[in-house]
Enzyme design. Structure first.
Site, PDB file in Angstrom:
ATOM      1  N   HIS A 161     -10.670  -4.942  -3.319  1.00 34.72           N
ATOM      2  CA  HIS A 161      -8.931  -5.344  -2.845  1.00 34.72           C
ATOM      3  C   HIS A 161      -9.262  -5.585  -1.411  1.00 34.72           C
ATOM      4  O   HIS A 161     -10.130  -5.308  -0.731  1.00 34.72           O
ATOM      5  CB  HIS A 161      -8.102  -4.003  -3.161  1.00 34.72           C
ATOM      6  CG  HIS A 161      -8.624  -3.005  -2.609  1.00 34.72           C
ATOM      7  ND1 HIS A 161      -9.636  -1.968  -3.328  1.00 34.72           N
ATOM      8  CD2 HIS A 161      -8.907  -2.015  -1.499  1.00 34.72           C
ATOM      9  CE1 HIS A 161      -9.928  -0.938  -2.692  1.00 34.72           C
ATOM     10  NE2 HIS A 161      -9.445  -0.993  -1.552  1.00 34.72           N
ATOM     11  N   ASP A 169       0.805  -1.175  -0.034  1.00 34.74           N
ATOM     12  CA  ASP A 169      -0.119   0.149   0.030  1.00 34.74           C
ATOM     13  C   ASP A 169       0.800   1.449   0.192  1.00 34.74           C
ATOM     14  O   ASP A 169       1.857   1.495   0.702  1.00 34.74           O
ATOM     15  CB  ASP A 169      -0.738   0.021   1.201  1.00 34.74           C
ATOM     16  CG  ASP A 169      -2.113   1.126   1.111  1.00 34.74           C
ATOM     17  OD1 ASP A 169      -3.169   0.509   0.848  1.00 34.74           O
ATOM     18  OD2 ASP A 169      -1.632   2.151   1.016  1.00 34.74           O
ATOM     19  N   ILE A 170       0.475   2.275  -0.820  1.00 34.53           N
ATOM     20  CA  ILE A 170       1.302   3.414  -1.005  1.00 34.53           C
ATOM     21  C   ILE A 170       1.174   4.204   0.293  1.00 34.53           C
ATOM     22  O   ILE A 170       2.092   5.279   0.571  1.00 34.53           O
ATOM     23  CB  ILE A 170       0.759   4.438  -2.079  1.00 34.53           C
ATOM     24  CG1 ILE A 170       2.031   5.102  -2.841  1.00 34.53           C
ATOM     25  CG2 ILE A 170      -0.342   5.195  -1.695  1.00 34.53           C
ATOM     26  CD1 ILE A 170       1.668   5.921  -4.119  1.00 34.53           C
ATOM     27  N   HIS A 199      -7.035  -5.354   2.111  1.00 31.72           N
ATOM     28  CA  HIS A 199      -6.078  -4.925   2.915  1.00 31.72           C
ATOM     29  C   HIS A 199      -5.540  -5.840   3.807  1.00 31.72           C
ATOM     30  O   HIS A 199      -6.272  -6.700   4.406  1.00 31.72           O
ATOM     31  CB  HIS A 199      -6.364  -3.738   3.810  1.00 31.72           C
ATOM     32  CG  HIS A 199      -6.817  -2.552   3.105  1.00 31.72           C
ATOM     33  ND1 HIS A 199      -5.837  -1.365   2.725  1.00 31.72           N
ATOM     34  CD2 HIS A 199      -7.981  -2.225   2.616  1.00 31.72           C
ATOM     35  CE1 HIS A 199      -6.731  -0.512   2.302  1.00 31.72           C
ATOM     36  NE2 HIS A 199      -8.037  -1.028   1.931  1.00 31.72           N
ATOM     37  N   ASN A 231     -13.081  -3.057   2.353  1.00 32.10           N
ATOM     38  CA  ASN A 231     -13.858  -2.046   2.611  1.00 32.10           C
ATOM     39  C   ASN A 231     -14.910  -1.865   1.234  1.00 32.10           C
ATOM     40  O   ASN A 231     -14.346  -2.065   0.052  1.00 32.10           O
ATOM     41  CB  ASN A 231     -13.082  -0.413   2.604  1.00 32.10           C
ATOM     42  CG  ASN A 231     -12.351  -0.535   3.626  1.00 32.10           C
ATOM     43  OD1 ASN A 231     -12.664  -0.945   4.771  1.00 32.10           O
ATOM     44  ND2 ASN A 231     -11.121   0.014   3.616  1.00 32.10           N
ATOM     45  N   GLY A 275     -16.118   2.801   3.237  1.00 31.23           N
ATOM     46  CA  GLY A 275     -14.708   3.637   3.090  1.00 31.23           C
ATOM     47  C   GLY A 275     -13.707   3.282   2.012  1.00 31.23           C
ATOM     48  O   GLY A 275     -12.778   3.281   1.699  1.00 31.23           O
ATOM     49  N   GLN A 276     -14.748   2.628   0.803  1.00 34.49           N
ATOM     50  CA  GLN A 276     -13.804   2.106  -0.548  1.00 34.49           C
ATOM     51  C   GLN A 276     -13.609   3.248  -1.149  1.00 34.49           C
ATOM     52  O   GLN A 276     -14.472   4.245  -1.505  1.00 34.49           O
ATOM     53  CB  GLN A 276     -14.540   1.170  -1.407  1.00 34.49           C
ATOM     54  CG  GLN A 276     -14.084   0.658  -2.506  1.00 34.49           C
ATOM     55  CD  GLN A 276     -14.659  -0.442  -3.086  1.00 34.49           C
ATOM     56  OE1 GLN A 276     -15.911  -0.679  -2.804  1.00 34.49           O
ATOM     57  NE2 GLN A 276     -14.204  -0.929  -4.164  1.00 34.49           N
TER      58      GLN A 276
HETATM   59  P1  5GP Z   1      -9.759   1.839   0.146  1.00 34.99           P
HETATM   60  O1  5GP Z   1      -9.781   2.806   0.920  1.00 34.99           O
HETATM   61  O2  5GP Z   1     -10.361   1.588  -1.065  1.00 34.99           O
HETATM   62  O3  5GP Z   1     -10.136   0.320   0.918  1.00 34.99           O
HETATM   63  O4  5GP Z   1      -8.225   1.488  -0.227  1.00 34.99           O
HETATM   64  C1  5GP Z   1      -7.368   1.960  -1.048  1.00 34.99           C
HETATM   65  C2  5GP Z   1      -6.093   1.757  -0.892  1.00 34.99           C
HETATM   66  O5  5GP Z   1      -5.118   2.092  -1.855  1.00 34.99           O
HETATM   67  C3  5GP Z   1      -5.732   2.982   0.113  1.00 34.99           C
HETATM   68  O6  5GP Z   1      -4.944   2.448   1.305  1.00 34.99           O
HETATM   69  C4  5GP Z   1      -4.292   3.720  -0.574  1.00 34.99           C
HETATM   70  O7  5GP Z   1      -3.530   4.149   0.374  1.00 34.99           O
HETATM   71  C5  5GP Z   1      -3.901   2.773  -1.652  1.00 34.99           C
HETATM   72  N1  5GP Z   1      -3.788   3.327  -2.767  1.00 34.99           N
HETATM   73  C6  5GP Z   1      -4.223   4.417  -3.598  1.00 34.99           C
HETATM   74  N2  5GP Z   1      -3.509   4.669  -4.662  1.00 34.99           N
HETATM   75  C7  5GP Z   1      -2.479   3.768  -4.823  1.00 34.99           C
HETATM   76  C8  5GP Z   1      -1.240   3.648  -5.684  1.00 34.99           C
HETATM   77  O8  5GP Z   1      -1.352   4.405  -6.600  1.00 34.99           O
HETATM   78  N3  5GP Z   1      -0.446   2.827  -5.196  1.00 34.99           N
HETATM   79  C9  5GP Z   1      -0.576   1.903  -4.209  1.00 34.99           C
HETATM   80  N4  5GP Z   1       0.655   1.153  -3.947  1.00 34.99           N
HETATM   81  N5  5GP Z   1      -1.648   1.966  -3.310  1.00 34.99           N
HETATM   82  C10 5GP Z   1      -2.613   3.027  -3.381  1.00 34.99           C
END
Ligand code: 5GP
Ligand code: ZN
Length: 112
Positions: free
Chosen positions: A98, A29-30, A100, A85, A91-92
């Site tokens: 995906h 995760d970034i 986590h 999420n 919170g998606q």
């Molecule tokens: P969500 O909030 O949809 O459950 O999670 C999305 C996740 O994707 C977040 O934890 C966010 O840090 C990660 N993310 C968003 N953009 C990028 C990216 O460009 N590269 C990587 N490696 N992770 C990302």
């Protein structure tokens, strides 16, 4: 398709690969929220957990088994959390299913 994670899977946007096979891709995760924080995504574009069908049962089982295997290989022995999420209230923020995978510290409960 204009999807961030499809582009990451295709290698069009760089990522730090953790694991890959025919069905799934895992990458760091970034914005890590724990010492270990990677995402596991199906290579097939599925928007979210609401869009899953019976055909995806093996795929989702594979995600969980692979998460545990990766964590074991990383030496994680004290537990972990797998989070999905789904949509606005969940919170998606990226509309490609995906999971986590978080570990390496004591995680709080309940989430906010
Ligand atoms: P969500 O909030 O949809 O459950 O999670 C999305 C996740 O994707 C977040 O934890 C966010 O840090 C990660 N993310 C968003 N953009 C990028 C990216 O460009 N590269 C990587 N490696 N992770 C990302
Ligand atoms: Zn996608």
């Amino acid at each position: 398709m204009d999807c961030l994670f499809c582009k990451i899977i295709a290698g069009e946007i760089p990522s730090k690969k953790v694991y890959e096979d025919d069905l799934i891709y895992a990458f760091e995760d970034i914005n890590p929220e724990a010492p270990v924080h990677f995402l596991i995504v199906p290579k097939k574009h599925i928007k979210n957990a609401e869009e899953l069908s019976g055909k995806d049962k093996d795929l989702i089982g594979h995600v969980f088994l692979t998460a545990a295997k990766i964590l074991k290989e990383k030496g994680v022995t004290n537990g972990f959390r797998i989070v999905n999420n789904c949509k606005e209230d969940g919170g998606q923020t990226v509309d490609h299913l995906h999971f986590h995978v978080l570990a390496g510290r004591s995680l709080q409960w309940p989430p906010g």
